[in-house]
Design an enzyme around this catalytic site. Structure first.
Site, short mmCIF file in Angstrom:
data_model
loop_
_atom_site.label_atom_id
_atom_site.label_comp_id
_atom_site.label_asym_id
_atom_site.label_seq_id
_atom_site.Cartn_x
_atom_site.Cartn_y
_atom_site.Cartn_z
N GLU A 250 -3.55 -10.75 1.54
CA GLU A 250 -3.07 -9.59 0.79
C GLU A 250 -4.26 -8.92 0.13
O GLU A 250 -4.90 -9.50 -0.76
CB GLU A 250 -2.05 -10.02 -0.27
CG GLU A 250 -0.76 -10.56 0.30
CD GLU A 250 0.46 -9.78 -0.18
OE1 GLU A 250 0.38 -9.13 -1.23
OE2 GLU A 250 1.48 -9.81 0.52
N THR B 262 8.78 -1.26 -4.82
CA THR B 262 8.32 -1.33 -6.20
C THR B 262 9.02 -0.27 -7.06
O THR B 262 9.59 0.69 -6.56
CB THR B 262 6.81 -1.12 -6.30
OG1 THR B 262 6.50 0.23 -5.90
CG2 THR B 262 6.06 -2.08 -5.39
N LYS B 263 8.93 -0.45 -8.38
CA LYS B 263 9.52 0.52 -9.31
C LYS B 263 8.86 1.89 -9.12
O LYS B 263 9.53 2.92 -9.13
CB LYS B 263 9.35 0.03 -10.75
CG LYS B 263 10.12 -1.23 -11.06
CD LYS B 263 9.83 -1.71 -12.48
CE LYS B 263 10.55 -3.02 -12.77
NZ LYS B 263 10.22 -3.54 -14.13
N PHE B 264 7.54 1.89 -8.96
CA PHE B 264 6.81 3.14 -8.75
C PHE B 264 7.28 3.82 -7.47
O PHE B 264 7.49 5.03 -7.43
CB PHE B 264 5.32 2.85 -8.68
CG PHE B 264 4.47 4.05 -8.37
CD1 PHE B 264 4.11 4.94 -9.37
CD2 PHE B 264 4.03 4.30 -7.08
CE1 PHE B 264 3.33 6.05 -9.10
CE2 PHE B 264 3.26 5.41 -6.79
CZ PHE B 264 2.91 6.29 -7.81
N GLU B 265 7.46 3.03 -6.42
CA GLU B 265 7.90 3.57 -5.13
C GLU B 265 9.32 4.12 -5.23
O GLU B 265 9.61 5.20 -4.70
CB GLU B 265 7.83 2.46 -4.08
CG GLU B 265 8.17 2.89 -2.68
CD GLU B 265 8.09 1.74 -1.69
OE1 GLU B 265 8.47 1.94 -0.53
OE2 GLU B 265 7.65 0.64 -2.08
N ASP C 33 -6.13 2.72 -2.52
CA ASP C 33 -6.57 3.95 -3.17
C ASP C 33 -6.66 5.07 -2.14
O ASP C 33 -7.40 4.96 -1.16
CB ASP C 33 -7.94 3.72 -3.81
CG ASP C 33 -8.33 4.83 -4.78
OD1 ASP C 33 -7.94 5.98 -4.54
OD2 ASP C 33 -9.03 4.53 -5.76
N LYS D 213 -9.16 13.60 -2.65
CA LYS D 213 -10.08 14.71 -2.40
C LYS D 213 -10.78 14.52 -1.06
O LYS D 213 -11.25 13.43 -0.75
CB LYS D 213 -11.11 14.81 -3.52
CG LYS D 213 -10.51 15.19 -4.87
CD LYS D 213 -11.57 15.30 -5.94
CE LYS D 213 -10.96 15.69 -7.28
NZ LYS D 213 -11.98 15.79 -8.36
#
EC number: 2.1.1.33
Length: 256
Positions: free
Chosen positions: A88, A234-237, A163, A167
């Site tokens: 991972e 995930t919560k963010f997803e 990440d 840009k």
């Protein structure tokens, strides 16, 4: 000793600030010339770390972490058992790794992360949830794969939400470049898999192109795959999907 009981890792906690060397050079190579560019799995960033994370780093590294060393790792020794090993890369705060490892006790999970807050959080999760099938290496992932993972040894690799470097001038810093994908593919055993996920569409397009161009890999889908049940949302997803943002999964298998 029960086969599922880990053998404690000997030695002292690893250095908290990882060294970074030329990414795809042999470990004993001389440093590259000044100004040369290298693929790195991270950049240094200052970030907040909680007391709980700091305590975990100080108290649990010697128990659940493996120090980086420029020689192949023996997973059976590191985990105290023979089992398929999943790498991972960049587990963040460890929420997903914790859930997957608990749901798949038959597999070993080797997590690689560089940031102290994430490593401390994952160590705390391992200890409090009693997850015997996870080990951590706090070091540059490119060097870990290059120096510590034997060819044809991994059952799978997870690279979730790396990440995106949005840009355009920073796209060269993205982790999943052809050289690193080739290195990863060489470490996966035939029939094993590489599973990537991103919520940046242009990075998903690049991933599809790079993975599709690797001769050792074949796509398990026509292009992007459905999110498999083993990868928790995930919560963010979940929040992003509710706002109409996309998430793209790519699952490639190592050719026989």
């Amino acid at each position: 000793m029960n086969a599922n009981t880990p053998t404690p890792i000997d030695g002292q906690p690893t250095e908290l600030t990882p060294s970074t060397q030329a990414a795809l050079e042999p470990a004993n190579h001389a440093p590259a010339s000044p100004g040369a560019t290298h693929i790195r799995s991270f950049v240094h960033r200052r970030g907040h770390i909680t007391q709980r994370q700091r305590d975990a780093l100080e108290q649990l590294m010697g128990k659940w972490a493996i120090p980086y060393a420029p020689r192949p790792l023996n997973p059976a020794t590191a985990f105290g058992r023979e089992a398929p090993t999943i790498l991972e890369i960049g587990f963040g705060m460890g929420e997903t790794t914790e859930k997957i490892a608990l749901a798949r006790p038959e597999d070993n999970f080797l997590g690689v992360e560089v940031f102290n807050a994430g490593v401390g959080s994952m160590l705390h999760r391992i200890e409090t949830s009693q997850i015997p099938n996870v080990r951590i290496i706090q070091h540059d992932a490119v060097e870990v794969v290059r120096d510590m993972i034997a060819p044809d040894s991994l059952a799978g690799v997870h690279v979730y939400f790396p990440d995106p470097w949005p840009k355009k001038r920073h796209h060269k810093r993205r982790l999943l470049q052809p050289a690193f994908v080739q290195l990863l593919a060489s470490r996966i055993k035939p029939g094993g898999y590489l599973h990537c996920a991103t919520d940046w569409q242009d990075y998903a397009v690049q991933m599809l192109e790079v993975l599709g161009g690797e001769a050792l890999l074949e796509n398990t889908a026509q292009d992007y795959a459905e999110r498999p049940a083993y990868r928790p949302q995930t919560k963010f997803e979940t929040r992003g999907l509710r706002l109409g943002h996309g998430v793209w999964d790519l699952i490639f298998k190592r050719k026989a």
